[in-house]
Motif scaffolding. Structure first.
Motif, PDB file in Angstrom:
ATOM      1  N   GLU A 150     -34.653 -13.075-133.329  1.00 50.27           N
ATOM      2  CA  GLU A 150     -35.738 -12.548-132.500  1.00 50.27           C
ATOM      3  C   GLU A 150     -35.496 -13.046-131.080  1.00 50.27           C
ATOM      4  O   GLU A 150     -35.514 -14.248-130.823  1.00 50.27           O
ATOM      5  CB  GLU A 150     -37.075 -13.064-133.024  1.00 50.27           C
ATOM      6  CG  GLU A 150     -38.253 -12.404-132.382  1.00 50.27           C
ATOM      7  CD  GLU A 150     -39.547 -12.850-133.054  1.00 50.27           C
ATOM      8  OE1 GLU A 150     -39.792 -12.433-134.194  1.00 50.27           O
ATOM      9  OE2 GLU A 150     -40.282 -13.627-132.428  1.00 50.27           O
ATOM     10  N   CYS A 151     -35.233 -12.120-130.179  1.00 45.68           N
ATOM     11  CA  CYS A 151     -34.945 -12.523-128.800  1.00 45.68           C
ATOM     12  C   CYS A 151     -36.215 -13.098-128.161  1.00 45.68           C
ATOM     13  O   CYS A 151     -37.287 -12.476-128.238  1.00 45.68           O
ATOM     14  CB  CYS A 151     -34.466 -11.307-128.019  1.00 45.68           C
ATOM     15  SG  CYS A 151     -34.163 -11.673-126.295  1.00 45.68           S
ATOM     16  N   PRO A 152     -36.126 -14.260-127.494  1.00 43.52           N
ATOM     17  CA  PRO A 152     -37.335 -14.823-126.887  1.00 43.52           C
ATOM     18  C   PRO A 152     -37.866 -14.003-125.711  1.00 43.52           C
ATOM     19  O   PRO A 152     -38.971 -14.237-125.245  1.00 43.52           O
ATOM     20  CB  PRO A 152     -36.902 -16.226-126.437  1.00 43.52           C
ATOM     21  CG  PRO A 152     -35.431 -16.219-126.443  1.00 43.52           C
ATOM     22  CD  PRO A 152     -34.975 -15.142-127.377  1.00 43.52           C
ATOM     23  N   HIS A 153     -37.085 -13.019-125.252  1.00 45.04           N
ATOM     24  CA  HIS A 153     -37.567 -12.197-124.135  1.00 45.04           C
ATOM     25  C   HIS A 153     -38.714 -11.279-124.597  1.00 45.04           C
ATOM     26  O   HIS A 153     -39.855 -11.457-124.187  1.00 45.04           O
ATOM     27  CB  HIS A 153     -36.403 -11.381-123.545  1.00 45.04           C
ATOM     28  CG  HIS A 153     -36.817 -10.489-122.420  1.00 45.04           C
ATOM     29  ND1 HIS A 153     -36.211  -9.281-122.180  1.00 45.04           N
ATOM     30  CD2 HIS A 153     -37.780 -10.614-121.478  1.00 45.04           C
ATOM     31  CE1 HIS A 153     -36.783  -8.707-121.131  1.00 45.04           C
ATOM     32  NE2 HIS A 153     -37.741  -9.499-120.688  1.00 45.04           N
ATOM     33  N   LEU A 154     -38.426 -10.336-125.497  1.00 47.25           N
ATOM     34  CA  LEU A 154     -39.480  -9.407-125.944  1.00 47.25           C
ATOM     35  C   LEU A 154     -39.630  -9.391-127.462  1.00 47.25           C
ATOM     36  O   LEU A 154     -40.310  -8.528-128.007  1.00 47.25           O
ATOM     37  CB  LEU A 154     -39.164  -7.980-125.463  1.00 47.25           C
ATOM     38  CG  LEU A 154     -39.307  -7.715-123.976  1.00 47.25           C
ATOM     39  CD1 LEU A 154     -38.964  -6.261-123.668  1.00 47.25           C
ATOM     40  CD2 LEU A 154     -40.720  -8.028-123.486  1.00 47.25           C
ATOM     41  N   GLY A 155     -38.958 -10.283-128.142  1.00 46.18           N
ATOM     42  CA  GLY A 155     -39.103 -10.343-129.599  1.00 46.18           C
ATOM     43  C   GLY A 155     -38.294  -9.308-130.345  1.00 46.18           C
ATOM     44  O   GLY A 155     -38.516  -9.078-131.536  1.00 46.18           O
ATOM     45  N   LEU A 156     -37.356  -8.642-129.679  1.00 47.99           N
ATOM     46  CA  LEU A 156     -36.537  -7.623-130.352  1.00 47.99           C
ATOM     47  C   LEU A 156     -35.411  -8.297-131.139  1.00 47.99           C
ATOM     48  O   LEU A 156     -35.026  -9.425-130.841  1.00 47.99           O
ATOM     49  CB  LEU A 156     -35.977  -6.657-129.296  1.00 47.99           C
ATOM     50  CG  LEU A 156     -37.062  -5.769-128.681  1.00 47.99           C
ATOM     51  CD1 LEU A 156     -36.621  -5.221-127.345  1.00 47.99           C
ATOM     52  CD2 LEU A 156     -37.413  -4.633-129.611  1.00 47.99           C
ATOM     53  N   PRO A 157     -34.863  -7.587-132.153  1.00 50.14           N
ATOM     54  CA  PRO A 157     -33.854  -8.247-133.005  1.00 50.14           C
ATOM     55  C   PRO A 157     -32.536  -8.486-132.266  1.00 50.14           C
ATOM     56  O   PRO A 157     -32.082  -7.646-131.502  1.00 50.14           O
ATOM     57  CB  PRO A 157     -33.670  -7.247-134.156  1.00 50.14           C
ATOM     58  CG  PRO A 157     -34.174  -5.953-133.647  1.00 50.14           C
ATOM     59  CD  PRO A 157     -35.229  -6.238-132.621  1.00 50.14           C
ATOM     60  N   ILE A 173     -25.032 -12.018-126.913  1.00 51.66           N
ATOM     61  CA  ILE A 173     -25.716 -11.304-125.827  1.00 51.66           C
ATOM     62  C   ILE A 173     -26.739 -10.374-126.463  1.00 51.66           C
ATOM     63  O   ILE A 173     -26.380  -9.532-127.292  1.00 51.66           O
ATOM     64  CB  ILE A 173     -24.718 -10.441-125.012  1.00 51.66           C
ATOM     65  CG1 ILE A 173     -23.522 -11.267-124.535  1.00 51.66           C
ATOM     66  CG2 ILE A 173     -25.425  -9.763-123.843  1.00 51.66           C
ATOM     67  CD1 ILE A 173     -23.817 -12.279-123.496  1.00 51.66           C
ATOM     68  N   CYS A 174     -27.998 -10.526-126.076  1.00 53.28           N
ATOM     69  CA  CYS A 174     -29.016  -9.617-126.624  1.00 53.28           C
ATOM     70  C   CYS A 174     -28.687  -8.184-126.212  1.00 53.28           C
ATOM     71  O   CYS A 174     -28.445  -7.921-125.029  1.00 53.28           O
ATOM     72  CB  CYS A 174     -30.399 -10.016-126.121  1.00 53.28           C
ATOM     73  SG  CYS A 174     -31.664  -8.848-126.656  1.00 53.28           S
ATOM     74  N   PRO A 175     -28.656  -7.232-127.162  1.00 57.38           N
ATOM     75  CA  PRO A 175     -28.258  -5.874-126.795  1.00 57.38           C
ATOM     76  C   PRO A 175     -29.274  -5.159-125.911  1.00 57.38           C
ATOM     77  O   PRO A 175     -28.950  -4.129-125.317  1.00 57.38           O
ATOM     78  CB  PRO A 175     -28.135  -5.169-128.153  1.00 57.38           C
ATOM     79  CG  PRO A 175     -28.972  -5.968-129.097  1.00 57.38           C
ATOM     80  CD  PRO A 175     -28.933  -7.377-128.606  1.00 57.38           C
ATOM     81  N   PHE A 176     -30.483  -5.679-125.814  1.00 57.13           N
ATOM     82  CA  PHE A 176     -31.513  -4.918-125.100  1.00 57.13           C
ATOM     83  C   PHE A 176     -31.466  -5.119-123.585  1.00 57.13           C
ATOM     84  O   PHE A 176     -31.473  -4.158-122.832  1.00 57.13           O
ATOM     85  CB  PHE A 176     -32.894  -5.257-125.674  1.00 57.13           C
ATOM     86  CG  PHE A 176     -33.037  -4.737-127.063  1.00 57.13           C
ATOM     87  CD1 PHE A 176     -33.408  -3.433-127.285  1.00 57.13           C
ATOM     88  CD2 PHE A 176     -32.726  -5.527-128.152  1.00 57.13           C
ATOM     89  CE1 PHE A 176     -33.495  -2.916-128.565  1.00 57.13           C
ATOM     90  CE2 PHE A 176     -32.806  -5.036-129.450  1.00 57.13           C
ATOM     91  CZ  PHE A 176     -33.188  -3.717-129.646  1.00 57.13           C
ATOM     92  N   HIS A 177     -31.424  -6.370-123.126  1.00 54.40           N
ATOM     93  CA  HIS A 177     -31.376  -6.587-121.674  1.00 54.40           C
ATOM     94  C   HIS A 177     -30.308  -7.596-121.286  1.00 54.40           C
ATOM     95  O   HIS A 177     -30.368  -8.221-120.235  1.00 54.40           O
ATOM     96  CB  HIS A 177     -32.758  -7.039-121.161  1.00 54.40           C
ATOM     97  CG  HIS A 177     -33.864  -6.143-121.621  1.00 54.40           C
ATOM     98  ND1 HIS A 177     -34.699  -6.451-122.676  1.00 54.40           N
ATOM     99  CD2 HIS A 177     -34.230  -4.906-121.205  1.00 54.40           C
ATOM    100  CE1 HIS A 177     -35.545  -5.458-122.888  1.00 54.40           C
ATOM    101  NE2 HIS A 177     -35.288  -4.504-122.024  1.00 54.40           N
ATOM    102  N   ASN A 178     -29.370  -7.797-122.199  1.00 56.24           N
ATOM    103  CA  ASN A 178     -28.153  -8.565-121.909  1.00 56.24           C
ATOM    104  C   ASN A 178     -28.362 -10.038-121.577  1.00 56.24           C
ATOM    105  O   ASN A 178     -27.547 -10.618-120.866  1.00 56.24           O
ATOM    106  CB  ASN A 178     -27.359  -7.899-120.769  1.00 56.24           C
ATOM    107  CG  ASN A 178     -26.891  -6.527-121.184  1.00 56.24           C
ATOM    108  OD1 ASN A 178     -26.599  -6.314-122.358  1.00 56.24           O
ATOM    109  ND2 ASN A 178     -26.867  -5.600-120.256  1.00 56.24           N
ATOM    110  N   LEU A 179     -29.397 -10.658-122.049  1.00 58.85           N
ATOM    111  CA  LEU A 179     -29.504 -12.105-121.871  1.00 58.85           C
ATOM    112  C   LEU A 179     -28.540 -12.782-122.852  1.00 58.85           C
ATOM    113  O   LEU A 179     -28.364 -12.337-123.982  1.00 58.85           O
ATOM    114  CB  LEU A 179     -30.935 -12.592-122.138  1.00 58.85           C
ATOM    115  CG  LEU A 179     -32.004 -12.089-121.181  1.00 58.85           C
ATOM    116  CD1 LEU A 179     -33.324 -12.814-121.439  1.00 58.85           C
ATOM    117  CD2 LEU A 179     -31.590 -12.299-119.723  1.00 58.85           C
ATOM    118  N   ASP A 180     -27.930 -13.886-122.382  1.00 57.31           N
ATOM    119  CA  ASP A 180     -26.973 -14.610-123.215  1.00 57.31           C
ATOM    120  C   ASP A 180     -27.662 -15.799-123.902  1.00 57.31           C
ATOM    121  O   ASP A 180     -28.568 -16.406-123.336  1.00 57.31           O
ATOM    122  CB  ASP A 180     -25.825 -15.144-122.344  1.00 57.31           C
ATOM    123  CG  ASP A 180     -26.352 -16.027-121.226  1.00 57.31           C
ATOM    124  OD1 ASP A 180     -27.373 -15.652-120.607  1.00 57.31           O
ATOM    125  OD2 ASP A 180     -25.797 -17.100-120.984  1.00 57.31           O
TER     126      ASP A 180
HETATM  127  S1  FES Z   1     -35.336  -8.266-125.651  1.00 59.96           S
HETATM  128 FE1  FES Z   1     -33.576  -9.536-125.530  1.00 59.96          FE
HETATM  129  S2  FES Z   1     -33.069  -9.573-123.452  1.00 59.96           S
HETATM  130 FE2  FES Z   1     -34.849  -8.358-123.542  1.00 59.96          FE
END
Ligand code: FES
Length: 460
Positions: A56-63, A78-85
């Motif tokens: 669960e990405c800490p940015h928006l909770g997406l997988p 790298i989160c596929p949604f907004h590329n945070l590492d």
């Molecule tokens: S939900 Fe992962 S970087 Fe935005």
């Protein structure tokens, strides 16, 4: 520490999703990614390294499970949604955010153990493991490439529009292809817009079925028999494929119908919107059901029959219609009654196929069964979370579930029950024992009893 799996069982992929649930606090579900990083081929006596991080990405909770980096090249994803590492060793990101990571140990010469994800100690247990690169399914056998290409050219731009598109797909094979594409676009971060009221099509009244498929009332299909003959197993596989096809429709209907459901009131109008976790879980369910339909219909074809050549019933969709007004009702009846019933009946069917010497069908049913435990757990997770978020007073989930069954389900919730697998998914006997649906004397008696208990302050 909690036991995850034998290390040898994780050799098929560098990445696995581990579903866990707390035993003392059944509404506490977690999903953790476990990575295996193999040693350099020339290294002497080197062992694989394991990492784990919350899915669960800490940015928006997406997988995070479809991260953009092969973990064999470095312990960073790298989160596929907004590329945070995120570093797999600490969870730290150059953005300043931090994902949760969990210590892992290899014990007893080949068992992987993990620090539990919550603060409830070793109370956590693993309820399912899947490799991220698992074969989703075989190619759909009856979908012409041109059919899929033309569908993809018309593809919608939001997740909700996509779900509605899946519902009206012209053939089962096109439905499967669309689900796979939707899930892949979502997981890769290419499709992250949930809905657009200006351009999304209206929600369809019902899923499309070709007029050539004969649909009869539930209870009027041919008896399945005991699996001893090929004819009996063909009827079983056809009936299960039909259920899986409707299960795809139900999963995308949950999202397309309830994506804007507010979690703090029974009518879904107050509080914050149901989260991305709901969308991610039911897209996973849709993906699994598409896999199930495909492997069941392939096995059916091996036995000389094609899906659609026997009559089918639409009992599952009738339940969807009866619960279209409320997400709580929907989860209670579809996930925690119908899907949980599958946990009871699958082991018997697997045993019968094996006893008849049909190992191939038994193996197909085993794949289906393992996934269904997680589907019931998803239903349980979101049902209990909705109950906990009601204002001004949280609802007791067991009391609410039993009330939903009495109001929106016909007939008794029948056993015998697969208590072990129901418990893995979160359903203890207090959820389902002695429970009957609408109109029955047992339901009325149950209502009186539980009303009396509430009046006496025995339940929250
Ligand atoms: S939900 Fe992962 S970087 Fe935005």
């Amino acid at each position: 520490m909690i036991f995850v799996a034998p290390v040898a069982d994780l050799a098929d992929s560098a990445r696995h999703v581990v579903a866990l649930r707390s035993w003392r606090n059944p509404s506490q579900h977690d999903s953790v990614l476990v990575y295996r990083r193999d040693p350099h081929p020339g290294a002497l006596n080197a062992q694989p390294e394991f990492y784990s991080i919350a899915n669960e990405c800490p940015h928006l909770g997406l997988p995070l499970e479809d991260d953009g980096v092969d973990p064999r090249t470095g312990p960073v994803i790298i989160c596929p949604f907004h590329n945070l590492d995120f570093g797999l060793d600490t969870g730290a990101s150059s953005s300043g955010m931090r994902a949760c990571t969990f210590a892992l140990e290899v014990r007893n010469g080949g068992e992987l153990w993990m620090e539990p994800p919550g603060d409830l100690g070793d109370d956590y247990r693993v309820i399912g493991i899947r490799s991220v690169s698992e074969r989703a399914s075989s190619s759909p056998s009856s979908c012409r490439p041109s059919q899929v290409v033309s569908l993809i050219l018309l593809l919608p731009r939001t997740i909700v529009a996509y779900c509605r598109h899946v519902l009206v797909a012209p053939t089962p094979a096109a439905k499967v292809a669309l689900v796979r594409r939707l899930v892949s676009l979502f997981r890769s971060g290419t499709l992250s817009r949930l809905a657009d009221p200006l351009t999304d099509p209206p929600h369809p009244f019902e899923p499309y079925r070709a007029p050539t498929v004969k649909t009869v009332a539930s209870g009027q299909t041919a008896r399945l028999g005991r699996g001893g003959s090929v004819e009996s197993r063909v009827r079983l596989l056809h009936a299960l494929a039909n259920i899986e096809l409707f299960a795809i429709d139900l999963a995308v209907d949950h999202i397309g119908r309830f994506f804007d459901w507010r979690v703090a009131s029974l009518d879904g109008r107050e509080g914050k919107r149901i989260g991305w976790g709901f969308v991610g879980d039911f897209l996973k369910v849709a993906e699994d059901e598409a896999k199930h339909f495909t492997i069941l219909s392939e096995r059916l074809e091996q036995l000389g029959c094609t899906y659609g050549s026997l009559s089918v019933h639409n009992g599952l969709w009738e339940s969807a219609t009866q619960t279209s007004h409320s997400l709580l009702s929907r989860l209670a009846i579809v996930a925690l009654v119908h899907e949980a019933r599958g946990l009871d009946t699958n082991p018997t069917q697997i045993r019968r196929c094996r006893a008849a010497g049909d190992e191939e069908t038994a193996r197909v049913l085993e794949i289906v069964h393992a996934d269904e435990i997680c589907h019931v757990a998803f239903g349980h997770r979101h049902f209990t979370a909705l109950c906990a978020s009601q204002l001004p007073v949280p609802l007791d989930p067991v009391t609410q579930f039993r009330a939903e069954v009495r109001a929106h389900f016909f007939g008794a919730v029948r056993g015998p029950f697969n208590e072990a697998d129901r418990a893995r998914a979160g359903l203890g006997g207090e959820w389902y024992e002695g429970l009957s649906g609408r109109g029955s004397a047992a339901a009325r008696k149950g209502e009186e009893k539980e009303a009396a208990a509430r009046g006496g302050g025995k339940e929250a």
